[in-house]
Write a protein that holds these residues in place. Structure first.
Motif, mmCIF file in Angstrom:
data_model
loop_
_atom_site.group_PDB
_atom_site.id
_atom_site.type_symbol
_atom_site.label_atom_id
_atom_site.label_comp_id
_atom_site.label_asym_id
_atom_site.label_seq_id
_atom_site.Cartn_x
_atom_site.Cartn_y
_atom_site.Cartn_z
ATOM 1 N N GLY A 32 -84.699 58.752 -61.380
ATOM 2 C CA GLY A 32 -84.801 59.070 -62.854
ATOM 3 C C GLY A 32 -83.506 58.826 -63.590
ATOM 4 N N CYS A 33 -82.485 58.442 -63.125
ATOM 5 C CA CYS A 33 -81.267 58.048 -63.776
ATOM 6 C C CYS A 33 -81.452 56.606 -64.634
ATOM 7 C CB CYS A 33 -79.989 58.056 -62.681
ATOM 8 S SG CYS A 33 -80.078 59.522 -62.082
ATOM 9 N N ARG A 34 -80.910 56.523 -65.584
ATOM 10 C CA ARG A 34 -80.860 55.227 -66.503
ATOM 11 C C ARG A 34 -79.577 54.675 -66.333
ATOM 12 N NH1 ARG A 34 -80.452 53.830 -71.857
ATOM 13 N NH2 ARG A 34 -79.894 56.105 -72.439
ATOM 14 N N ARG A 35 -79.635 53.212 -66.163
ATOM 15 C CA ARG A 35 -78.391 52.763 -66.085
ATOM 16 C C ARG A 35 -78.410 52.085 -67.659
ATOM 17 N NH1 ARG A 35 -76.235 48.185 -62.707
ATOM 18 N NH2 ARG A 35 -74.232 47.465 -63.706
ATOM 19 N N TRP A 60 -72.632 59.557 -65.501
ATOM 20 C CA TRP A 60 -72.014 59.365 -63.817
ATOM 21 C C TRP A 60 -71.334 58.053 -64.018
ATOM 22 C CZ3 TRP A 60 -76.751 60.870 -60.448
ATOM 23 C CH2 TRP A 60 -76.992 62.510 -60.503
ATOM 24 N N ILE A 61 -70.366 58.041 -63.405
ATOM 25 C CA ILE A 61 -69.461 56.595 -63.153
ATOM 26 C C ILE A 61 -69.184 56.241 -61.656
ATOM 27 C CG2 ILE A 61 -67.586 55.199 -63.767
ATOM 28 C CD1 ILE A 61 -66.836 57.180 -66.121
ATOM 29 N N VAL A 62 -69.852 54.897 -61.617
ATOM 30 C CA VAL A 62 -69.533 54.418 -60.024
ATOM 31 C C VAL A 62 -68.558 53.359 -60.173
ATOM 32 C CG1 VAL A 62 -70.535 53.377 -57.894
ATOM 33 C CG2 VAL A 62 -71.808 55.330 -59.204
ATOM 34 N N GLY A 63 -67.345 53.360 -59.675
ATOM 35 C CA GLY A 63 -66.509 52.084 -59.709
ATOM 36 C C GLY A 63 -66.350 51.332 -58.329
ATOM 37 N N LYS A 75 -65.458 54.337 -55.887
ATOM 38 C CA LYS A 75 -65.189 55.649 -56.456
ATOM 39 C C LYS A 75 -66.094 56.225 -57.334
ATOM 40 C CE LYS A 75 -60.672 56.193 -54.929
ATOM 41 N NZ LYS A 75 -60.086 57.253 -54.149
ATOM 42 N N THR A 76 -66.344 57.455 -57.435
ATOM 43 C CA THR A 76 -67.406 58.061 -58.294
ATOM 44 C C THR A 76 -66.940 59.213 -59.169
ATOM 45 O OG1 THR A 76 -68.203 59.446 -56.567
ATOM 46 C CG2 THR A 76 -69.194 57.296 -56.416
ATOM 47 N N GLU A 77 -67.687 59.437 -60.342
ATOM 48 C CA GLU A 77 -67.476 60.545 -61.097
ATOM 49 C C GLU A 77 -68.711 61.129 -61.500
ATOM 50 O OE1 GLU A 77 -66.010 63.529 -62.365
ATOM 51 O OE2 GLU A 77 -64.257 62.296 -62.438
ATOM 52 N N PRO A 78 -69.450 62.303 -61.016
ATOM 53 C CA PRO A 78 -68.665 63.271 -60.120
ATOM 54 C C PRO A 78 -68.159 62.727 -58.843
ATOM 55 C CG PRO A 78 -70.693 64.141 -61.126
ATOM 56 C CD PRO A 78 -70.635 62.608 -61.255
ATOM 57 N N TYR A 256 -72.211 52.551 -65.061
ATOM 58 C CA TYR A 256 -72.456 53.828 -65.656
ATOM 59 C C TYR A 256 -73.917 54.320 -65.687
ATOM 60 C CZ TYR A 256 -68.237 52.015 -67.722
ATOM 61 O OH TYR A 256 -66.982 51.419 -67.765
ATOM 62 N N PHE A 257 -74.121 55.418 -65.438
ATOM 63 C CA PHE A 257 -75.596 55.824 -65.388
ATOM 64 C C PHE A 257 -75.768 57.286 -66.138
ATOM 65 C CE2 PHE A 257 -74.786 53.685 -61.287
ATOM 66 C CZ PHE A 257 -75.841 53.031 -61.445
ATOM 67 N N GLN A 258 -76.817 57.201 -66.854
ATOM 68 C CA GLN A 258 -77.162 58.717 -67.550
ATOM 69 C C GLN A 258 -78.028 59.456 -66.620
ATOM 70 O OE1 GLN A 258 -80.227 58.854 -70.841
ATOM 71 N NE2 GLN A 258 -78.334 59.780 -72.005
#
Length: 276
Positions: A32-35, A60-63, A75-78, A256-258
């Motif tokens: 249910g996350c939105r890119r 949320w960030i995924v590198g 790398k991710t945040e969180p 990037y994800f919401q």
């Protein structure tokens, strides 16, 4: 216990960034996350450098970073986002990712004197070795996963190169004894002022935790020419706002994800508790 350093690194045994990006997008979409194409703008300098956690519920960030040949560094945040289960799932996200792209992956969490190695193979099997600094009733848990082998971490599930396996290897009793002997010797030398800097430097190296040592040793093996292995020191969140052009020039991708609404309703402290 005071933690001197932390680093969170996921390694995917594939250099197909398109496949990894597609799989991650699919995994988060099913939650249910939105890119989204860009992080929210604008931010004041104070928000960016002092209170980025205020936006963690909304971003949320995924590198994805080009690693050594055949490897991608994530790398991710969180932090440790891929080590956690989606809501209602029976395995961590890293397991699902490994299955979708059909290759091995692992996550190394190095917290100086504590650390975790989470292995995931292409069939989705996982194995966790290491230790966490948590209260007694949780010390054998890594988020929702059981720690299979306590103490030192080694590769038990994945077939990695001998070079990598040699780095992630528990010290022998003889090595431990030699380390203790040398520390005592250096402690005596420290009482004199001769070569004090060199003595202090060597003591610092010897006192590094096991997980910090293997974390530093893996970087030159897997980090790639434009290494972002220790990006946590500069913060992925801040880099997403200030270093986009440099990251793109180095072949990196930021996704990037919401988060889904049920994640955004959680307190920021829930990240520490592993509810993301």
């Amino acid at each position: 216990m005071f933690i001197q350093s932390r680093n969170y690194t996921t390694c995917i045994q594939s250099n197909n960034l398109d496949s990894i990006e597609l799989a991650l997008t699919r995994i988060f979409d099913l939650e249910g996350c939105r890119r989204i194409s860009q992080p929210p703008q604008p931010l004041s300098n104070e928000e960016l450098h002092h209170t980025p956690w205020l936006l963690l519920r909304d971003l949320w960030i995924v590198g994805l970073f080009v690693g050594a040949p055949g490897w991608t560094i994530v790398k991710t945040e969180p932090n440790e986002l891929l080590c956690r289960r989606a809501r209602g799932a029976s395995c961590p996200r890293l397991s699902e990712l490994a299955m979708q792209i059909g290759c091995n992956a692992f996550h190394l969490g190095a917290y100086d004197h504590f650390g975790i190695l989470l292995e995931a193979d292409a069939l989705g099997h996982t194995l966790i070795s290491g230790a966490v600094d948590r209260i007694a009733e949780e010390e054998n848990q890594f988020y929702d996963e059981q720690i299979n082998i306590r103490g030192y971490s080694q590769f038990f599930l994945l077939n990695v190169s001998e070079e990598i396996r040699a780095v992630v290897k528990a010290p022998s009793p003889e090595q431990q004894q030699e380390k203790e002997r040398r520390l005592k010797e250096l402690d005596m030398l420290r009482e004199s002022e001769e070569q004090l800097f060199d003595v202090q430097s060597e003591i610092g190296e010897l006192l590094k935790g096991y997980f910090r040592q293997i974390d530093e040793a893996l970087e030159p093996l897997l980090g790639g020419s434009h290494s972002y292995w220790h990006l946590w020191k500069n913060n992925l969140f801040t880099s997403a706002y200030t270093q986009q052009q440099q990251l793109a020039a180095d072949g990196a991708r930021l996704l990037y994800f919401q988060p889904a609404e049920h994640y955004r309703q959680l307190s920021p402290l829930s990240e520490i508790d592993g509810q993301y």
